[in-house]
Design a protein around this motif. Structure first.
Motif, PDB file in Angstrom:
ATOM      1  N   LEU A  47      14.359  73.409 -45.431  1.00 62.67           N
ATOM      2  CA  LEU A  47      13.373  74.296 -46.043  1.00 62.67           C
ATOM      3  C   LEU A  47      12.114  73.542 -46.461  1.00 62.67           C
ATOM      4  CD1 LEU A  47      15.700  76.549 -48.245  1.00 62.67           C
ATOM      5  CD2 LEU A  47      14.744  77.069 -45.988  1.00 62.67           C
ATOM      6  N   VAL A  48      12.305  72.347 -47.040  1.00 58.98           N
ATOM      7  CA  VAL A  48      11.161  71.584 -47.568  1.00 58.98           C
ATOM      8  C   VAL A  48      10.429  70.842 -46.456  1.00 58.98           C
ATOM      9  CG1 VAL A  48      10.485  69.680 -49.085  1.00 58.98           C
ATOM     10  CG2 VAL A  48      12.158  71.381 -49.878  1.00 58.98           C
ATOM     11  N   LYS A  49      11.165  70.116 -45.620  1.00 57.58           N
ATOM     12  CA  LYS A  49      10.523  69.212 -44.663  1.00 57.58           C
ATOM     13  C   LYS A  49      10.132  69.891 -43.348  1.00 57.58           C
ATOM     14  CE  LYS A  49      12.207  64.759 -46.308  1.00 57.58           C
ATOM     15  NZ  LYS A  49      10.864  64.187 -46.436  1.00 57.58           N
ATOM     16  N   ALA A  50      10.887  70.912 -42.935  1.00 55.75           N
ATOM     17  CA  ALA A  50      10.558  71.571 -41.668  1.00 55.75           C
ATOM     18  C   ALA A  50       9.753  72.848 -41.867  1.00 55.75           C
ATOM     19  CB  ALA A  50      11.847  71.889 -40.901  1.00 55.75           C
ATOM     20  N   HIS A  51       9.981  73.569 -42.982  1.00 56.76           N
ATOM     21  CA  HIS A  51       9.323  74.861 -43.186  1.00 56.76           C
ATOM     22  C   HIS A  51       8.296  74.846 -44.317  1.00 56.76           C
ATOM     23  CE1 HIS A  51      11.959  76.248 -40.196  1.00 56.76           C
ATOM     24  NE2 HIS A  51      12.978  76.644 -40.939  1.00 56.76           N
ATOM     25  N   GLY A  52       8.116  73.709 -44.968  1.00 56.56           N
ATOM     26  CA  GLY A  52       7.060  73.579 -45.956  1.00 56.56           C
ATOM     27  C   GLY A  52       7.308  74.280 -47.277  1.00 56.56           C
ATOM     28  N   TYR A  53       8.570  74.546 -47.631  1.00 57.72           N
ATOM     29  CA  TYR A  53       8.863  75.157 -48.920  1.00 57.72           C
ATOM     30  C   TYR A  53       8.567  74.165 -50.042  1.00 57.72           C
ATOM     31  CZ  TYR A  53      11.558  79.120 -46.985  1.00 57.72           C
ATOM     32  OH  TYR A  53      11.955  80.262 -46.348  1.00 57.72           O
ATOM     33  N   SER A  54       8.158  74.676 -51.185  1.00 55.71           N
ATOM     34  CA  SER A  54       8.119  73.840 -52.385  1.00 55.71           C
ATOM     35  C   SER A  54       9.551  73.677 -52.899  1.00 55.71           C
ATOM     36  CB  SER A  54       7.277  74.516 -53.468  1.00 55.71           C
ATOM     37  OG  SER A  54       7.884  75.721 -53.907  1.00 55.71           O
ATOM     38  N   ALA A  55       9.757  72.709 -53.812  1.00 53.15           N
ATOM     39  CA  ALA A  55      11.092  72.535 -54.385  1.00 53.15           C
ATOM     40  C   ALA A  55      11.522  73.781 -55.149  1.00 53.15           C
ATOM     41  CB  ALA A  55      11.105  71.314 -55.307  1.00 53.15           C
ATOM     42  N   THR A  56      10.574  74.441 -55.820  1.00 54.98           N
ATOM     43  CA  THR A  56      10.888  75.680 -56.544  1.00 54.98           C
ATOM     44  C   THR A  56      11.368  76.754 -55.592  1.00 54.98           C
ATOM     45  OG1 THR A  56       9.159  75.153 -58.160  1.00 54.98           O
ATOM     46  CG2 THR A  56       9.989  77.413 -58.131  1.00 54.98           C
ATOM     47  N   ALA A  57      10.670  76.923 -54.478  1.00 50.20           N
ATOM     48  CA  ALA A  57      11.057  77.938 -53.498  1.00 50.20           C
ATOM     49  C   ALA A  57      12.400  77.607 -52.860  1.00 50.20           C
ATOM     50  CB  ALA A  57       9.975  78.060 -52.428  1.00 50.20           C
ATOM     51  N   ALA A  58      12.640  76.321 -52.586  1.00 50.97           N
ATOM     52  CA  ALA A  58      13.928  75.924 -52.004  1.00 50.97           C
ATOM     53  C   ALA A  58      15.067  76.201 -52.978  1.00 50.97           C
ATOM     54  CB  ALA A  58      13.894  74.446 -51.622  1.00 50.97           C
ATOM     55  N   GLY A  59      14.829  75.933 -54.275  1.00 51.98           N
ATOM     56  CA  GLY A  59      15.849  76.239 -55.275  1.00 51.98           C
ATOM     57  C   GLY A  59      16.095  77.725 -55.390  1.00 51.98           C
ATOM     58  N   ALA A  60      15.021  78.513 -55.375  1.00 50.83           N
ATOM     59  CA  ALA A  60      15.155  79.971 -55.462  1.00 50.83           C
ATOM     60  C   ALA A  60      15.875  80.530 -54.235  1.00 50.83           C
ATOM     61  CB  ALA A  60      13.785  80.618 -55.612  1.00 50.83           C
ATOM     62  N   ALA A  61      15.725  79.866 -53.104  1.00 51.10           N
ATOM     63  CA  ALA A  61      16.384  80.331 -51.881  1.00 51.10           C
ATOM     64  C   ALA A  61      17.901  80.299 -52.015  1.00 51.10           C
ATOM     65  CB  ALA A  61      15.949  79.462 -50.692  1.00 51.10           C
ATOM     66  N   LEU A  62      18.417  79.401 -52.845  1.00 51.01           N
ATOM     67  CA  LEU A  62      19.860  79.286 -53.029  1.00 51.01           C
ATOM     68  C   LEU A  62      20.389  80.236 -54.088  1.00 51.01           C
ATOM     69  CD1 LEU A  62      20.217  75.388 -53.003  1.00 51.01           C
ATOM     70  CD2 LEU A  62      20.587  76.972 -51.113  1.00 51.01           C
ATOM     71  N   LEU A  63      19.500  80.886 -54.834  1.00 47.26           N
ATOM     72  CA  LEU A  63      19.922  81.729 -55.949  1.00 47.26           C
ATOM     73  C   LEU A  63      20.817  82.895 -55.522  1.00 47.26           C
ATOM     74  CD1 LEU A  63      19.704  82.063 -58.985  1.00 47.26           C
ATOM     75  CD2 LEU A  63      17.616  83.405 -58.642  1.00 47.26           C
ATOM     76  N   PRO A  64      20.499  83.635 -54.441  1.00 45.82           N
ATOM     77  CA  PRO A  64      21.389  84.739 -54.047  1.00 45.82           C
ATOM     78  C   PRO A  64      22.815  84.281 -53.778  1.00 45.82           C
ATOM     79  CG  PRO A  64      19.297  84.917 -52.894  1.00 45.82           C
ATOM     80  CD  PRO A  64      19.295  83.584 -53.582  1.00 45.82           C
ATOM     81  N   PHE A  65      22.972  83.121 -53.169  1.00 45.29           N
ATOM     82  CA  PHE A  65      24.300  82.578 -52.882  1.00 45.29           C
ATOM     83  C   PHE A  65      25.089  82.401 -54.181  1.00 45.29           C
ATOM     84  CE2 PHE A  65      27.204  79.021 -52.450  1.00 45.29           C
ATOM     85  CZ  PHE A  65      27.862  79.292 -51.262  1.00 45.29           C
TER      86      PHE A  65
END
Length: 476
Positions: free
Chosen positions: A304-322
């Motif tokens: 998410l961060v290195k290939a798709h340019g997510y911020s760390a906040t966005a990457a963390g939020a991406a795991l929230l539904p799980f």
């Protein structure tokens, strides 16, 4: 939050009737939730910070693996010893020792000048967590009378689950706003508050028949898991000779561990428990399923961060539904396993999780979260939710009541050990490539390999459940 993670190494079911005064009792849950939550949060938040750590410290993949594995190694191999130390020297005393060690190690992580020093600090942090987690539950078990104990443990587990779910988005925000070191600096103030409240609990009483400590077994457990992890990391780093030699040495250490445990008068892992197929099967399912989960959650933030340019906040939020699915669905899943038995959910849950990991493997090139990562995370989270309650129940069905604490601790170690080995093996998917210079296409390719591996492990766990777990609960 799975009960296997919530009941590590302590037989709270056999705790004596509460002798804690009402004034002291009100502090038990706040203290234990604060203390143990640090360990749960650190287990989830560090993955989100790994890309920032790697860039800041200019570290290779092998070192980043050890930032995760250092913590899991000492936690997995020492958690049973932590429970025994609490029994022998006093649960409050060992809990406080764990608080101090975890806080000091967290500060060390935050000021670590190099990646190597960070790994050593993470090893110390895992040792602190191995003291905190089993004694926190044991304090609850000893403080509450039996009619209130289950509700107290449920509150503790639910709080830990909520905090674990909030860990990645909060940690990601801290990484983006302050820097990755801040995720470690939040632990000492929490530990200081927990320490102040822990002093309000009644002092420990000297046990009448203290347990022996299995120092030899504990040392061999650390050595076996450490050599296994180092060998897998070395193979992934392109060091074939070192990797093979270390893996061979780990087999020798593992055999010695089994010999010591078979002859010990007070083994940390009684081998007789494994004669029950439910217990053996449930632990095999645990190793495979948590290996799949740990490998997937290690690699996803990097993509998410290195290939798709997510911020760390966005990457963390991406795991929230799980995490939210697991936290909110556990009670429903427990009722489901009560109706269907253990075997059916333990086949269906891992199979559904495998489908989710397979979808994640196919979506690595899709930048849009809702059509890329989200569907796979949704299915894998639902699969884990269905699996966790019957997995815990199968562990307890497979052991006598007076060994419930030990069996729970073994299962917790199995979960951590499976995750430890999966993360150690991830380097094999990169073919020796260094994260400091890997391009997006190579990262996406490695990501697909890891997710396919996770799907296969989850399918193996479903097959293992089909073979070993009895459909009807056996009387103890």
């Amino acid at each position: 939050m799975d009960k296997s993670a919530s009941a590590p190494g302590e037989a709270s079911d056999s705790a004596p009737p509460s002798t804690v005064s009402p004034a002291a009792l009100r502090w038990v849950l706040p203290v234990t939730i604060l203390g143990s939550s640090m360990g749960f949060i650190d287990g989830s938040v560090v993955n989100v910070a790994l890309p920032a750590m790697q860039s800041s410290l200019q570290s290779n993949l092998a070192t980043m693996q050890w930032v995760v594995n250092g913590y899991m190694l000492t936690l997995a191999s020492l958690i049973l010893l932590g429970g025994s130390l609490g029994d022998r020297y006093g649960r409050r005393r060992i809990f406080i020792l764990g608080l101090v060690l975890f806080a000091a190690a967290s500060f060390w992580c935050g000021v670590a000048p190099s990646a190597a020093m960070l790994v050593w600090a993470r090893l110390a942090q895992g040792a602190g967590a191995a003291l905190l987690m089993p004694t926190s539950l044991a304090i609850i078990g000893a403080a509450y009378p039996e009619p209130e104990r289950d509700r107290a443990i449920g509150t503790w587990a639910a709080s830990a689950g909520l905090l674990t779910a909030l860990g990645p988005p909060l940690g990601g925000w801290l990484v983006d706003v302050i820097g990755w070191r801040s995720i470690f600096f939040i632990n000492p103030p929490i530990a200081l508050l927990a320490l102040a409240l822990a002093l309000k609990l009644p002092a420990d009483r000297r046990p009448e028949n203290p347990k022996r400590l299995d120092w030899a077994g504990s040392a061999l457990a650390v050595l076996t898991l450490g050599l296994l992890s180092y060998g897998l990391v070395a193979l992934g780093d392109g060091k074939a000779t070192t990797g093979v030699a270390t893996l061979a040495a780990s087999i020798v250490a593992g055999v010695l561990f089994v010999v010591v445990e078979s002859r010990s008068k007070a083994p940390m892992m009684p081998l007789s428990l494994f004669k029950n197929p439910n217990f053996s099967g449930a632990n095999a399912v645990t190793v495979l399923l948590y290996a799949a989960l740990s490998g997937a959650l290690f690699i996803l933030p990097f993509l998410l961060v290195k290939a798709h340019g997510y911020s760390a906040t966005a990457a963390g939020a991406a795991l929230l539904p799980f995490s939210v699915i697991i936290g909110l669905g556990s009670r429903w899943a427990g009722g489901l396993s009560g109706k269907l038995g253990k075997r059916t959910p333990l086949i269906a849950g891992p199979a559904l999780a495998a489908t989710g990991f397979g979808m994640l493997a196919l979506s690595g090139q899709i930048e849009n979260y809702w059509i890329g990562a989200f569907p796979g995370l949704l299915l894998s989270g639902l699969g884990m939710t269905i699996s966790i309650p019957p997995l815990t129940a199968a562990i307890f069905d497979g052991t006598p009541e007076d060994a419930s604490g030990t069996s729970s601790g073994i299962n917790n170690a199995a979960a951590r050990g499976g995750g430890l080995l999966a993360v150690a093996a991830i380097g094999l998917a990169f073919g020796g490539s260094d994260l400091t210079e890997i391009d997006a296409a190579s990262l996406q390719s490695a990501y697909a390999i890891v997710m396919i591996g996770a799907a296969l492990l989850a399918l193996l766990s479903a097959g293992c459940a089909a073979i070993s777990i009895s459909p009807v609960r056996k009387p103890s």
